[in-house]
Enzyme design. Sequence first.
Site, PDB file in Angstrom:
ATOM      1  N   TYR A 178      -1.624  -0.724  10.820  1.00 16.97           N
ATOM      2  CA  TYR A 178      -1.943  -1.356   9.522  1.00 16.97           C
ATOM      3  C   TYR A 178      -0.782  -1.125   8.546  1.00 16.97           C
ATOM      4  O   TYR A 178      -0.247  -2.065   7.962  1.00 16.97           O
ATOM      5  CB  TYR A 178      -3.248  -0.796   8.939  1.00 16.97           C
ATOM      6  CG  TYR A 178      -3.335  -0.991   7.449  1.00 16.97           C
ATOM      7  CD1 TYR A 178      -3.063   0.053   6.571  1.00 16.97           C
ATOM      8  CD2 TYR A 178      -3.617  -2.248   6.927  1.00 16.97           C
ATOM      9  CE1 TYR A 178      -3.096  -0.146   5.205  1.00 16.97           C
ATOM     10  CE2 TYR A 178      -3.650  -2.459   5.558  1.00 16.97           C
ATOM     11  CZ  TYR A 178      -3.380  -1.398   4.708  1.00 16.97           C
ATOM     12  OH  TYR A 178      -3.405  -1.609   3.355  1.00 16.97           O
TER      13      TYR A 178
ATOM     14  N   LYS B 245       2.244  -3.740   6.668  1.00 16.08           N
ATOM     15  CA  LYS B 245       2.613  -3.780   5.250  1.00 16.08           C
ATOM     16  C   LYS B 245       4.122  -3.578   5.086  1.00 16.08           C
ATOM     17  O   LYS B 245       4.799  -4.291   4.347  1.00 16.08           O
ATOM     18  CB  LYS B 245       1.856  -2.703   4.469  1.00 16.08           C
ATOM     19  CG  LYS B 245       0.359  -2.950   4.341  1.00 16.08           C
ATOM     20  CD  LYS B 245       0.060  -4.235   3.594  1.00 16.08           C
ATOM     21  CE  LYS B 245      -1.434  -4.449   3.393  1.00 16.08           C
ATOM     22  NZ  LYS B 245      -1.739  -5.722   2.708  1.00 16.08           N
TER      23      LYS B 245
ATOM     24  N   SER C  71       0.840  -1.198   0.000  1.00 17.76           N
ATOM     25  CA  SER C  71       0.000   0.000   0.000  1.00 17.76           C
ATOM     26  C   SER C  71       0.874   1.247   0.000  1.00 17.76           C
ATOM     27  O   SER C  71       1.973   1.236   0.551  1.00 17.76           O
ATOM     28  CB  SER C  71      -0.878  -0.014   1.261  1.00 17.76           C
ATOM     29  OG  SER C  71      -1.452   1.249   1.484  1.00 17.76           O
TER      30      SER C  71
HETATM   31  C1  WQD Z   1      -9.215   9.647   1.330  1.00 17.91           C
HETATM   32  C2  WQD Z   1      -9.412  11.137   1.566  1.00 17.91           C
HETATM   33  C3  WQD Z   1      -9.664  11.717   3.886  1.00 17.91           C
HETATM   34  C4  WQD Z   1     -13.483   9.595   4.397  1.00 17.91           C
HETATM   35  C5  WQD Z   1      -6.536   4.602   3.281  1.00 17.91           C
HETATM   36  C6  WQD Z   1      -5.394   3.733   3.733  1.00 17.91           C
HETATM   37  C7  WQD Z   1      -4.735   3.104   2.536  1.00 17.91           C
HETATM   38  C8  WQD Z   1      -5.756   2.373   1.720  1.00 17.91           C
HETATM   39  C9  WQD Z   1      -6.830   3.340   1.266  1.00 17.91           C
HETATM   40  C10 WQD Z   1      -5.864   0.073   2.383  1.00 17.91           C
HETATM   41  C11 WQD Z   1      -8.633  11.666   2.765  1.00 17.91           C
HETATM   42  C12 WQD Z   1     -10.942  12.014   3.121  1.00 17.91           C
HETATM   43  C13 WQD Z   1     -12.304  10.118   3.872  1.00 17.91           C
HETATM   44  C14 WQD Z   1     -14.510  10.474   4.812  1.00 17.91           C
HETATM   45  C15 WQD Z   1     -13.160  12.349   4.126  1.00 17.91           C
HETATM   46  N1  WQD Z   1      -6.329   1.321   2.451  1.00 17.91           N
HETATM   47  N2  WQD Z   1     -12.162  11.471   3.735  1.00 17.91           N
HETATM   48  N3  WQD Z   1     -14.309  11.823   4.657  1.00 17.91           N
HETATM   49  O1  WQD Z   1      -6.870   7.524   4.104  1.00 17.91           O
HETATM   50  O2  WQD Z   1      -6.070   8.009   1.725  1.00 17.91           O
HETATM   51  O3  WQD Z   1      -6.049   5.682   2.538  1.00 17.91           O
HETATM   52  O4  WQD Z   1      -7.426   3.866   2.474  1.00 17.91           O
HETATM   53  O5  WQD Z   1      -4.986  -0.360   1.691  1.00 17.91           O
HETATM   54  O6  WQD Z   1      -3.742   2.212   2.967  1.00 17.91           O
HETATM   55  O7  WQD Z   1      -4.437   4.543   4.365  1.00 17.91           O
HETATM   56  O8  WQD Z   1      -8.218   6.786   2.085  1.00 17.91           O
HETATM   57  O9  WQD Z   1     -10.585   6.996   1.466  1.00 17.91           O
HETATM   58  O10 WQD Z   1      -9.973   6.960   3.939  1.00 17.91           O
HETATM   59  O11 WQD Z   1      -9.432   8.964   2.568  1.00 17.91           O
HETATM   60  O12 WQD Z   1     -13.003  13.579   4.001  1.00 17.91           O
HETATM   61  O13 WQD Z   1     -15.593  10.066   5.315  1.00 17.91           O
HETATM   62  O14 WQD Z   1     -10.791  11.386   1.872  1.00 17.91           O
HETATM   63  O15 WQD Z   1      -9.367  12.751   4.831  1.00 17.91           O
HETATM   64  O16 WQD Z   1      -8.207  12.980   2.458  1.00 17.91           O
HETATM   65  P1  WQD Z   1      -6.770   7.115   2.678  1.00 17.91           P
HETATM   66  P2  WQD Z   1      -9.627   7.376   2.557  1.00 17.91           P
END
Ligand code: WQD
Length: 337
Positions: A148, A152, A124
């Site tokens: 997590y 990885k 990841s």
């Molecule tokens: C994306 C953006 C949030 C939810 C994570 C893991 C990564 C992978 C993908 C497993 C950010 C914003 C999110 C919400 C929001 N997982 N957001 N409101 O954190 O980039 O990555 O998931 O492999 O390893 O780290 O993904 O989709 O959670 O967030 O504003 O309800 O959306 O702040 O900027 P992230 P995400």
Amino acid sequence: MAVLVTGGMGYIGSHTTISLIEAGQEVIIVDDLSNSSVVVLNRIEAITGVRPKFYELNVMDESALTQVFSENEIESVIHFAAYKAVGESVEKPLEYYTNNIVNTLTLLRVMKAHGVHKFVFSSSATVYGDPHKCPITEDFPLSTTNPYGSTKLMIEDMLRDIAKADATFNVAILRYFNPVGAHKSGTIGEEPNGIPNNLMPYITKVAVGKLSRLNVFGDDYPTHDGTGVRDYIHVVDLADGHVKALQKLDELPGLVTYNLGTGNGLSVLDLVKAFSEASGQEIPYQIVARRAGDIAMCYADASLANKELGWTAKYGVKEMCEDSWRWQSNNPNGYEI
Ligand code: WQD
């Protein structure tokens, strides 16, 4: 000779299984169904006309896993099976280290005992921590900010050590950016347990009326509109990257590592706008405080995968949103019958 797909009933695993079958590969799936449904097997069969052999087991169960290798001619393994919720990993580190690390070590031991030397690992972009700039290349410094991500990175380090010591071991480490979207059929897709942590499944639940509005975690980041920027990649592009990586291992390259991303950064509000345009659904939202552990910006330089695998992401944000919406609107309760 078959490809063993661990976690093959999950979101990325099921899409990769379909791409493998369409590439002419024989696929065997092992999955404990802790974060997926056996219904997925019927959906894979309906899409491909092939029902992969399926064993319900946890990869940590060495005797059950050994039986799978004894009963089948397995040539390679693609390893998805893991817990993957960042927030949950902070609350339950022991479960995450036990499940993710021990299941991988068990798998590698059983592979070695059966002379299986080709391994594709689901890593990841989270192993890049908070990058000093973007786009990110594979040689960037590695660090993690949650258990997590640490599982990885630890597994990557294990694989690098094993590959150094064992010239017969061929490994492709694939660092995913942000997987979204669904198969065009709209019959398989992302179905997180409970309230989604990730942005796209949260948006689709708002669009289908299961959640009232989106909370945007902060609009004071140093980005073009203040909201977090990520590299969203269509899950079918990601799946195709695994097919290419497996083909690369036929060249016996030792250990190779690739970013699987589009190279484009999109903000939260960019994605909300694109989704509304693609689905015709308004997405009510409110700006709230930043989420602990979030970084401002993360997007890939995916040129190495293009150069060495002949792979590049084909789908843009419009298809990502259309395909996510088709899955969710066709399956408002996911795989529940
Ligand atoms: C994306 C953006 C949030 C939810 C994570 C893991 C990564 C992978 C993908 C497993 C950010 C914003 C999110 C919400 C929001 N997982 N957001 N409101 O954190 O980039 O990555 O998931 O492999 O390893 O780290 O993904 O989709 O959670 O967030 O504003 O309800 O959306 O702040 O900027 P992230 P995400």
